[in-house]
Design an enzyme around this catalytic site. Structure first.
Site, PDB file in Angstrom:
ATOM      1  N   GLN A 101       9.670   1.544  -1.002  1.00  0.00           N
ATOM      2  CA  GLN A 101       8.450   0.719  -1.073  1.00  0.00           C
ATOM      3  C   GLN A 101       8.297   0.103  -2.469  1.00  0.00           C
ATOM      4  O   GLN A 101       7.940  -1.071  -2.606  1.00  0.00           O
ATOM      5  CB  GLN A 101       7.196   1.550  -0.763  1.00  0.00           C
ATOM      6  CG  GLN A 101       7.298   2.492   0.418  1.00  0.00           C
ATOM      7  CD  GLN A 101       7.255   1.820   1.775  1.00  0.00           C
ATOM      8  OE1 GLN A 101       7.206   0.593   1.871  1.00  0.00           O
ATOM      9  NE2 GLN A 101       7.284   2.622   2.824  1.00  0.00           N
ATOM     10  N   GLU A 156       3.168  -8.496  11.246  1.00  0.00           N
ATOM     11  CA  GLU A 156       3.866  -7.341  11.838  1.00  0.00           C
ATOM     12  C   GLU A 156       3.815  -7.524  13.354  1.00  0.00           C
ATOM     13  O   GLU A 156       2.752  -7.762  13.926  1.00  0.00           O
ATOM     14  CB  GLU A 156       3.172  -6.047  11.418  1.00  0.00           C
ATOM     15  CG  GLU A 156       3.513  -4.815  12.247  1.00  0.00           C
ATOM     16  CD  GLU A 156       4.984  -4.400  12.209  1.00  0.00           C
ATOM     17  OE1 GLU A 156       5.510  -4.210  11.107  1.00  0.00           O
ATOM     18  OE2 GLU A 156       5.595  -4.284  13.292  1.00  0.00           O
ATOM     19  N   ASP A 166      10.199  -6.395   5.255  1.00  0.00           N
ATOM     20  CA  ASP A 166      10.418  -4.955   5.432  1.00  0.00           C
ATOM     21  C   ASP A 166      10.704  -4.717   6.905  1.00  0.00           C
ATOM     22  O   ASP A 166       9.814  -4.418   7.691  1.00  0.00           O
ATOM     23  CB  ASP A 166       9.161  -4.203   4.983  1.00  0.00           C
ATOM     24  CG  ASP A 166       9.275  -2.711   5.258  1.00  0.00           C
ATOM     25  OD1 ASP A 166      10.393  -2.233   5.506  1.00  0.00           O
ATOM     26  OD2 ASP A 166       8.232  -2.036   5.241  1.00  0.00           O
ATOM     27  N   SER A 167      11.960  -4.872   7.269  1.00  0.00           N
ATOM     28  CA  SER A 167      12.348  -4.821   8.685  1.00  0.00           C
ATOM     29  C   SER A 167      13.174  -3.593   8.992  1.00  0.00           C
ATOM     30  O   SER A 167      13.703  -2.941   8.093  1.00  0.00           O
ATOM     31  CB  SER A 167      13.178  -6.062   9.023  1.00  0.00           C
ATOM     32  OG  SER A 167      14.463  -5.953   8.423  1.00  0.00           O
TER      33      SER A 167
END
Lengths: 342, 342
Positions: A111, A156, A206-207
Site C-alpha cells: 500500500q 472499484e 491496485d488490481s
C-alpha cells in the site's frame, strides 16, 4: 452442490492438506477458477484448522501455504469468490478467487509503495488522484496522508470487496471516511472513457492478477485511456506482477508503455511482500510528457505525514527506499533495457 | 520403520497434499525435525507427483509448496536429512532437514549477493577467502570470478552436501575444480580456532538456519573467532535470515556484531529469492577495524568477470544492486538504527 463442488466436478482440482493438533486430516478438494485456487473445502465448506495453498495459473507448480486458524467469510460476490480467514502467520487474510490480496501483517509494504512512489515522485504536488480497483481501501488510506490532495476518485468494480474490508480490515478501510474520497462502484475502463482529458495528477491501479476481472487492466486500451486522463507530468502506477515470475508480461507492458508514454518516462520499481507469489511485486510507473524532466526515481518531496486519519508512521516507504526500489536485478535490467527510461 | 516413520510416531507431523493429474491423492505424513519438515512421505517413501511444503519452526503457520516432478535422492547424511527433487517451478531442488537450500532457478541471487557484496565491498582486493558451509559449491563458484583471489579455504561440515551437489547441480559444483580451492570437511568453528590471526580478507558463512547443525554459526564465540581470523579491513558476510520473519534474531546478531567489530563497520543487506521463506534473505556484513574507512555500502571495484571457469555473466549483482541492497524497509531501519553503521 455449491460453486466449489461444481468446480471440482468439472475436473479442475487442487489439493491441500489439513493439519490438526498433530493429526493429519487428509486432503481436501478445492474449487479452482482460472485465476487461482479456491479455499480449502470439503463438500464445499472451508476447513477450519486446515491449510490454504495459493495455486494459480500465473505461478504453476508452486504456492504459498498458510495455516488457517478460523474462516471468517466465504462468499461469492457479483464478480469473484471472496474469502476471509484468520491465520497466526499473517493475521487476517483476504483472498479473491483463491489468490491472496491482502493480509494484516504485510499489507503496508504494498500500500505504501504503490501510493507514495507516484505521489512523491511526480514533479508537482498531487491534487487530484484516481484509484482503479483498491477496494480494500489501503491505497486510499495512504493517499489521505498527502495534505495537498483535494479529491480522490476511486473506481472499484466489486462492492463486495469494500464491504468485506470495512468488516474485517478496519485499519485498511479507515480511508473510506475521508471526505475527499468519491467512491464509485463501476468498471474502471468505463469510467476512464468518460473522464475529461488531463484530469489527474496520478492514477493508481491496485488490481488483482491479469486473469479474471482484472485482465483488461493490463491491456493497451486501458493504458491509452489512463494516458489521456493524466495531466502533463502526471503519473500512473500500476500493479506490475513479479520480476521473478512474470518477466514476459512485464516486458510486454513496458514495451507498450514506451509507445504510449512517448516523451514521458517509463520505469519499473518493486517492493518485497511475503504473501505475494515469489515474495515481491512490482509497479509499472509512467509519466506523461511535460516540460519538466523530473525523474520518478528520485522523490520530489518528503514522505507524507499522518494525515487527517492520524495514521501511524510509515513502515516501509522512505526517500531512500524510493530510490532503491527502482534498482532491479541485473537480469531484469538487461531484459527491460530497451523500454525503461534512464 | 525408517527415520520418517519414527519421527511421525513421535507425534511430530505435518501434512501435504499429493496432486496427480486432476486427482487428489490424499495427505501424507512427513517427518519433522526441529529445523523444519521432512519431504513428503508415505510409509517413509517420498511421493513422486506430490507436493512438498516447507514447514519450519522459524516460520510457523506458513510454507512454500512446490509440486514435485520426480524425487532424485532421499538420504540421511552424517548430520541431516538430505533430499533432492525435480520440480517444474524451480528445476532441481535440494533440501536439508526439509528446508530448501538451493534450487536451479533462483540460486544465483543468493550466491552472487553473499559473495560479491563482501568481495567487491572491502577496501583492498581480496586475496585469501574462507567459506564456512557452502557445501553446494555456489559461493566458491562465485569467488572464482575474482581474479585476484589466491586461495579459497572452505570448511564444510557435511561431505554429503558436496557429493549431492556434484551429482545433481553441476552448475554449482563447477567451482570445486578451481585449483585455488582447499576443501576441508570439518567443523567451521574448530577450523577457526586453529586459524592464525589476521589470515583472511573475507569470510563468507553460507549456512542453513540457526536450528540444527548451523545454530552455533549465529552465536558469539563463532563471530569472535571470525573477527580474530580477519585481516584489518577484512569483512565477514553471513547468512542473516529474513527481515520479514526474523527481526528479533537480526537485532540480536547486529547488537553482538556492533560489540565485536568495534572500530569497524556493521551493516545489513538483503536479496530477493523466491524459495527462501518470505521471498528474501539478508546478510550481516561487518568489517574489522582498519585505517581506511571505506563503506561496505559502496562497491570498491567493478563486478567480477567470468573467471577461469568461463562463467556466464552475473544475473543479479551489479554495482547499483550492491548499493540498493543496503537500503532497508523503514521498519527495519528503525529497529536496527542503534546497531548498524552509517
Amino acid at each position: 452442490m455449491d460453486r466449489f463442488d461444481q468446480l471440482t466436478a468439472n475436473g479442475k482440482v487442487a489439493a491441500l492438506a489439513g493439519v490438526g493438533a498433530g493429526v493429519a486430516l487428509g486432503a481436501y478438494l478445492l474449487g479452482r477458477r482460472s485465476g487461482g485456487a479456491g479455499l480449502v473445502t470439503s463438500s464445499g465448506r472451508l476447513v477450519a484448522g486446515g491449510w490454504f495453498t495459493e495455486l494459480g495459473t500465473l505461478w504453476p507448480g508452486q504456492g504459498l501455504s498458510i495455516q488457517i486458524k478460523k474462516v471468517l467469510l466465504k462468499t461469492r460476490t457479483k464478480f469473484q469468490d471472496l474469502a476471509v480467514f484468520e491465520s497466526d502467520a499473517f493475521g487476517t487474510v483476504l483472498t479473491l478467487d483463491g489468490v491472496v490480496q491482502v493480509t494484516d501483517r504485510d499489507e503496508f509494504s504494498y500500500q505504501e509503495m504503490i501510493t507514495h512512489l507516484p505521489l512523491c515522485g511526480i514533479s508537482r504536488a498531487p491534487k487530484r488522484v484516481l484509484v482503479v480497483g483498491g477496494g480494500d481501501g489501503g491505497v486510499v488510506r495512504e493517499i489521505t496522508r498527502h495534505a495537498g490532495v483535494e479529491k480522490i476518485d476511486m473506481a472499484e468494480i466489486d462492492a463486495g470487496v469494500c464491504e468485506a474490508s470495512k468488516k474485517f480490515f478496519p485499519q485498511l478501510a479507515c480511508g473510506f471516511a475521508d471526505p475527499r474520497l468519491n467512491l464509485m462502484i463501476c468498471d474502471g475502463i468505463d469510467y476512464l472513457r468518460k473522464a475529461a482529458e488531463g484530469t489527474y495528477d496520478a492514477i493508481i491501479v491496485d488490481s488483482s492478477d491479469p486473469v479474471g476481472p482484472a485482465e483488461v487492466l493490463f491491456q493497451r486500451p486501458f493504458f491509452e485511456l489512463m494516458h489521456r486522463a493524466l495531466k502533463p507530468g502526471g503519473a500512473i502506477c500500476t500493479q506490475g506482477e513479479s520480476l521473478w515470475l512474470h518477466m514476459p508480461i512485464i516486458e510486454e507492458v513496458a514495451k507498450m508503455c514506451k509507445d504510449i508514454f512517448k516523451g514521458g518516462t517509463v520505469n519499473y520499481a518493486y517492493t518485497t511482500i511475503p504473501t505475494y507469489p515469489s515474495g515481491q511485486i512490482g509497479f509499472m510507473i509512467c509519466t506523461k510528457k511535460d516540460d519538466k524532466k523530473a525523474s520518478m526515481k528520485v522523490p520530489q518531496r518528503a514522505p507524507p505525514g499522518p494525515g487527517p486519519m492520524n495514521l501511524p508512521p510509515l513502515r516501509y516507504y522512505s526517500a531512500e527506499v524510493h530510490k532503491a526500489s527502482f534498482v532491479l536485478p541485473q537480469y531484469a535490467t538487461s531484459a527491460l533495457a530497451g523500454y525503461l527510461s534512464h
